[in-house]
Design an enzyme around this catalytic site. Sequence first.
Site, short mmCIF file in Angstrom:
data_model
loop_
_atom_site.label_atom_id
_atom_site.label_comp_id
_atom_site.label_asym_id
_atom_site.label_seq_id
_atom_site.Cartn_x
_atom_site.Cartn_y
_atom_site.Cartn_z
N ASP A 7 1.21 -1.37 -0.37
CA ASP A 7 -0.14 0.18 -0.17
C ASP A 7 0.99 1.18 0.25
OD1 ASP A 7 -1.92 1.88 0.14
OD2 ASP A 7 -1.61 1.73 2.52
N GLU A 68 -0.38 -1.10 -4.72
CA GLU A 68 -2.27 -0.03 -5.18
C GLU A 68 -2.01 0.85 -6.42
OE1 GLU A 68 -5.84 1.96 -2.72
OE2 GLU A 68 -4.15 1.41 -1.38
N ASP A 141 -1.81 0.69 7.17
CA ASP A 141 -1.38 0.56 6.15
C ASP A 141 -1.33 -1.00 5.75
OD1 ASP A 141 -0.74 3.77 5.33
OD2 ASP A 141 -0.53 2.97 7.46
#
Length: 158
Positions: A7, A68, A141
Site C-alpha cells: 500500500d 495499489e 496500512d
Amino acid sequence: MRILAIDPGYERLGIAVLEKNPREKESLVYSDCFKTDPRLSHSERLGLIGAEIDRVIDEYEPGALAIETLFFSSNVKTAIAVAEARGVILYQAAAHGLKTYEYGPGEIKIAVTGYGKSDKDQIIAMIPRLIQVEKTIRHDDEYDAIAVGLTCLAVEKI
C-alpha cells in the site's frame, strides 16, 4: 509462491508478504507499516523506502509485486510524493525481476469484500476470514497491503 504486497505511501508504507498455499488458506508471512521521518530530506526518505523494499525482497524472496495504483486526492503535493515512492518501489521490483500487478481501490474492495464501496472496517473484518493471520496487525496500512495481496491472489493465475 509469495507475493510482496504494497500500500504505497511516502510517510507510511504498508508492506505485506503473502504465501499462496495449494491446499489451504493463504498465509500472511510478514507485514509492517514502514515509516519515514519527516525531518529527513525528500531524497533520504525515498532512499529509505527503496532500501526497505530491497531488504524485504531479499529476506522473503517473493515472486511478484502487487501494488495499489495511485489514488489522486486534492493534495497534489502528497500525490506527487506518493507517486515518487511508487516509482522507487516499482524500480526495486524490476531490479529483482518481480512481475508487477497493479490494482485500483475499487478492484481491491471488490476482491476482498465483494462490494466496490466498502469501508475500511469492512475490509479489516474480512481479512482474517480470507487469510491465516498469526500476528497482531497494528496499522491500517498493513491491512491495506494485505488486501492488495489478496486481490492479486484472487485475480491472477499465480
